[in-house]
Design a protein around this motif. Structure first.
Motif, mmCIF file in Angstrom:
data_model
loop_
_atom_site.group_PDB
_atom_site.id
_atom_site.type_symbol
_atom_site.label_atom_id
_atom_site.label_comp_id
_atom_site.label_asym_id
_atom_site.label_seq_id
_atom_site.Cartn_x
_atom_site.Cartn_y
_atom_site.Cartn_z
ATOM 1 N N HIS A 36 -0.601 24.622 25.680
ATOM 2 C CA HIS A 36 0.357 24.610 24.587
ATOM 3 C C HIS A 36 -0.150 23.733 23.437
ATOM 4 C CE1 HIS A 36 3.439 26.879 26.656
ATOM 5 N NE2 HIS A 36 3.263 26.126 27.715
ATOM 6 N N ARG A 37 0.353 24.016 22.257
ATOM 7 C CA ARG A 37 -0.025 23.276 21.059
ATOM 8 C C ARG A 37 1.125 22.368 20.642
ATOM 9 N NH1 ARG A 37 0.119 24.186 15.304
ATOM 10 N NH2 ARG A 37 1.357 26.080 15.605
ATOM 11 N N ILE A 38 0.807 21.178 20.158
ATOM 12 C CA ILE A 38 1.800 20.260 19.605
ATOM 13 C C ILE A 38 1.612 20.248 18.096
ATOM 14 C CG2 ILE A 38 2.636 17.885 19.532
ATOM 15 C CD1 ILE A 38 1.680 17.587 22.429
ATOM 16 N N ASN A 39 2.704 20.501 17.349
ATOM 17 C CA ASN A 39 2.590 20.656 15.896
ATOM 18 C C ASN A 39 2.635 19.310 15.168
ATOM 19 O OD1 ASN A 39 5.297 19.885 15.662
ATOM 20 N ND2 ASN A 39 6.050 21.987 15.452
ATOM 21 N N ARG A 40 2.637 19.354 13.866
ATOM 22 C CA ARG A 40 2.585 18.135 13.058
ATOM 23 C C ARG A 40 3.828 17.271 13.212
ATOM 24 N NH1 ARG A 40 0.178 20.465 7.287
ATOM 25 N NH2 ARG A 40 -1.881 21.105 8.091
ATOM 26 N N ASP A 41 4.917 17.860 13.650
ATOM 27 C CA ASP A 41 6.143 17.104 13.866
ATOM 28 C C ASP A 41 6.189 16.452 15.247
ATOM 29 O OD1 ASP A 41 7.229 17.803 11.348
ATOM 30 O OD2 ASP A 41 7.820 19.757 12.147
ATOM 31 N N ALA A 80 6.933 16.274 23.822
ATOM 32 C CA ALA A 80 6.826 17.263 22.740
ATOM 33 C C ALA A 80 7.917 18.320 22.846
ATOM 34 C CB ALA A 80 5.448 17.920 22.786
ATOM 35 N N ALA A 81 8.254 18.705 24.075
ATOM 36 C CA ALA A 81 9.333 19.679 24.273
ATOM 37 C C ALA A 81 10.667 19.086 23.828
ATOM 38 C CB ALA A 81 9.395 20.104 25.734
ATOM 39 N N HIS A 82 10.870 17.817 24.132
ATOM 40 C CA HIS A 82 12.118 17.189 23.708
ATOM 41 C C HIS A 82 12.193 17.097 22.190
ATOM 42 C CE1 HIS A 82 15.080 13.892 23.087
ATOM 43 N NE2 HIS A 82 15.704 14.558 24.040
ATOM 44 N N ARG A 83 11.066 16.817 21.553
ATOM 45 C CA ARG A 83 11.057 16.800 20.094
ATOM 46 C C ARG A 83 11.395 18.184 19.547
ATOM 47 N NH1 ARG A 83 12.581 14.673 15.669
ATOM 48 N NH2 ARG A 83 11.143 14.810 13.893
ATOM 49 N N ALA A 84 10.857 19.225 20.168
ATOM 50 C CA ALA A 84 11.186 20.590 19.744
ATOM 51 C C ALA A 84 12.670 20.871 19.916
ATOM 52 C CB ALA A 84 10.356 21.591 20.541
#
Length: 772
Positions: free
Chosen positions: A527-532, A575-579
């Motif tokens: 999976h990719r993690i974006n700039r946010d 990262a999933a929680h940020r999403a």
């Protein structure tokens, strides 16, 4: 007042709207009961009743396989809108819409004053009762005999009974014929309906058995005078040509001969229904006075523990009642209107999946089996989809179905559902969970998983510059990247589904096939993690996230899968929680809020679970029947919230994998005490869980000897050993805490003291998308 949760609901007035009518069903037939002592109505439904809406030959997948390589080339070359032309030019086609059959009308010519009126539904029996001074009606749908049973006692000096097809939205061209004949029991009523421009139709037959009094015919119905009680038995069948009404009537008469009374028929039904319903219960230590309230009043108390108790019980009841021949539709098994939103179909890209989410944990194998039956009937069509669209072996599930066709024919430019490849994995996940729970692998599930893996073998042929396989084309239901088109590359859901499907198939098929599938899964990109700092919805350069959307497809690896967890992949979990934090609610769909809650529970965020629940409870999503709506303010009758809510409550209290148990992962502060009994785990144990400010007590009844990992609200791990047939009692002190944010844990986290004692057992237009 009651000191225990209420397994039913009640109202002090008859239903004025069909949405508020109390429900009963056996997974084949369904009823919506108004309970009016003067002019009662019982709307009859059946899972097979879908209205033809065109040439069946047009319900085929598009034959696009020859054009697929060129589409892949264009997408990989950066042509962002290339997939918009990947179609055979057909207009959007909808599934055949689900509809009601007719209503049974019971009319008293001389109106009575309804003193001491009450209508209720008993979840433990499935019986809907309406009563007032000197009159009562009881209705249930038998699981044993597949028949709708209604008994009216003290029906008054006169009663008229008729079958009436005139329901909202009934087509003007519906060809209707009715019959009525006298029988030794009383009368036999029938209603035949033929769809416009079709040789398909349906026929309902009602046997009226009268005790005392006289019966005469007043076509199209019967008139009864001076009876002590009236028993009605009803069935409906969809068919081509003509149904033999006389034979259908004889079958109903045989039932009365073999089971001469209402109580005899009810006893046969209770064994399968009550056994299934009673397996799991939830007690949130609610106020006894609130438990005694009618449902419509309790719904106004949106922070009441009694409300969650009742919605949990109602959700399991309605889920069980709608599952049999098929799993639940968008409307469960019920509708009072021919114009069902999104055709009242089975929508496979979130709705059906959410509705069946608690089938394994809430001990409803009947629901799992209904899903398995639908899948296995449609596997030949899934093979057609794979060949026609992708030119591969194996199977591809459609994004939706009417229950008859499993072909992928519902798609458009804005909703390229024919490009979605993750559906088979999601639909098979509850079947895999069920196999894990019982410790045996169903050969049907094993065979279907192998076909999914064969699809990926043929489909995953393109690679990126690093040699990773790419999913191209790819689609993230029902979203699109910012400033880009819908059909893209490497949607996070597609990556998770492909990896999970291949690894699961490999586990079911050890040996050369399994080794090959496991190696293929290892070649998929991460999976990719974006700039946010959020898990990106598309793992491909240049595809930016669109955050305000009701679907959460990209977090499929968190829920329902265990690919991303706070324990095993803490970085991806953050990262999933940020999403999840960045995700909007878009149009306030109930399924979006509860999908959000399920993911939050896996990420140990009790505050976010409570917020998502509050959005639904405060949003006026529930009718007095405790069936739900798709949008706030009870807009668009829909079962998503009703059937998904039990899964949310279980997930915030207990989560399990084949080798892990998590207790109270996301308990909201509003529920400091309670008891959840009978939940099943994926490592093969049944669990009774109690919690209070003083601590936690769990009793586990394992069916297998094994070691698992225990996680409590602190998040740290401790080994836990089971011996088959020996109960294990766990006592955890100071373990009840609420999680306000996701927790990832290292070795420095302290686990509460654990004691284990083994003992010997004893809104928006309904036409805006596939489902909105």
């Amino acid at each position: 007042m009651t000191s225990a949760p209420v397994h039913g609901t009640w109202e002090p007035q008859p239903a004025a709207r069909w949405e508020d009518a109390f429900l009963s069903g056996n997974g084949h037939h369904g009823t919506l009961v108004f309970g009016d002592p003067n002019t009662d109505r019982v709307i009859v439904t059946h899972h097979t009743l879908v209205r033809p809406n065109g040439d069946p030959g047009h319900r085929q997948p598009p034959r696009l396989a020859a054009e697929l390589p060129a589409l892949q080339d264009r997408l990989l070359a950066g042509e962002a809108t290339a997939a918009e032309g990947f179609t055979d030019g057909r207009p959007l086609q909808w599934a055949q819409p689900f509809h009601p059959a007719f209503q049974i009308r019971l009319h008293h010519p001389a109106a009575q004053v309804a003193h001491h009126y009450r209508r209720s539904v008993d979840f433990t029996s499935g019986v809907v009762t309406a009563e007032c001074a000197g009159w009562s009606s009881r209705v249930f749908v038998s699981r044993a005999d597949d028949v709708i049973v209604q008994q009216v006692t003290a029906p008054g000096p006169a009663l008229d009974i008729a079958l009436d097809h005139r329901l909202p939205g009934a087509p003007a061209g519906l060809g209707v014929g009715q019959g009525a004949v006298l029988t030794p029991e009383g009368a036999l009523l029938s209603l035949r309906a033929r769809y416009p421009d079709s040789d398909l139709g349906y026929t309902g037959v009602t046997l009226v058995a009268v005790t005392g009094g006289t019966t005469t015919l007043e076509p199209p119905g019967a008139h009864i005078e001076g009876a002590e009680s009236v028993l009605l038995l009803t069935r409906v069948r969809r068919h081509t040509g003509e149904l033999d009404v006389a034979a259908a009537g004889r079958a109903l008469r045989d039932l009365v001969t073999e089971q001469p009374s209402y109580d005899d028929l009810l006893d046969r039904h209770l064994a399968p229904h009550r056994t299934a319903y009673a397996r799991v219960t939830l007690d949130l230590a609610a106020d006894p006075a609130e438990r005694a309230l009618p449902g419509s009043e309790l719904l106004k108390r949106t922070r009441s523990a009694a409300l969650l108790e009742r919605l949990f019980a109602a959700g399991r009841y309605h889920l069980l009642s709608s599952a049999g021949l098929n799993p639940p539709r968008l409307t469960g098994l019920w509708t009072g209107d021919w114009n069902t939103a999104w055709s009242g179909a089975f929508v496979n890209d979130a709705n059906l999946n959410l509705q069946t989410a608690c089938a394994a944990s809430a001990a409803l194998p009947e629901v799992t089996e209904s899903l398995a039956a639908l899948i296995n009937r449609q596997l030949p069509d899934w093979r057609d989809n794979a060949r026609a669209v992708f030119g591969t072996r194996g199977v591809v599930a459609p994004a939706g179905t009417d229950g008859e066709s499993g072909h992928a024919y519902h798609f458009s430019r804005e909703y390229p559902m024919h490009l979605w490849t993750a559906g088979a994995d999601w639909l098979l996940k509850p079947l895999v969970d069920h196999d894990e729970m019982r410790g045996e692998r169903d050969p049907r599930t094993a065979a279907a998983l192998a076909e999914v893996a064969l699809f990926y073998e043929d489909f995953l042929t393109r690679t990126d510059e690093n040699g990773h396989l790419t999913v191209v084309p790819s689609y993230s239901p029902e979203n699109r990247p910012a400033k880009a088109s819908w059909g893209t590359i490497n949607a996070a859901m597609d990556l998770s589904a492909a990896r999970h499907a291949l690894l699961t198939a490999a586990a079911y098929h050890p040996g050369p096939d399994g080794d090959r599938w496991r190696a293929l899964a290892d070649r998929l990109p991460r999976h990719r993690i974006n700039r946010d700092g959020a898990l990106a919805e598309w793992a491909w350069p240049g595809l930016a996230d669109s955050y305000d959307h009701r679907h959460l497809s990209h977090l499929y690896g968190v829920w329902p899968l265990d690919e991303i967890t706070p324990y095993d992949t803490p970085g991806l979990a953050r990262a999933a929680h940020r999403a999840l934090q960045l995700r909007g609610a878009e149009n306030d769909s109930a399924h979006g809020h509860l999908h959000h809650a399920l993911i939050a529970a896996r990420l140990r965020d009790g505050e976010r679970v409570a917020h998502a629940l509050g959005q639904v409870l405060d949003g006026d999503f529930f009718h007095a029947s405790l069936m739900s709506a798709h949008y706030p303010s009870r807009d668009v009758y829909n079962a998503d919230a009703a059937h998904t809510l039990p899964a949310v409550l279980i997930e915030m209290l207990v989560h399990s994998t084949p080798d892990r148990l998590v207790l109270l992962p996301a308990l909201p502060k509003a529920y400091p005490s309670g008891e959840l009994r009978g939940v099943r785990t994926r490592f093969g144990a049944e669990i009774d869980l109690g919690w209070s400010p003083d601590g936690v007590r769990a009793v586990l009844r394992p069916a297998r000897t094994q070691r698992i990992e225990l996680r409590t609200s602190s998040g740290d791990a401790e080994p836990l050993d089971f011996v088959a047939g020996e109960d294990r009692v766990l006592t955890l002190r100071d373990a009840v805490t609420s999680r306000d944010s996701p927790q990832t844990h290292g070795r420095d986290t302290v686990t509460p003291p654990l004691r284990g004692l083994p003992t010997r057992r004893s809104r928006s237009s309904p036409n805006r998308s596939l489902e909105g």
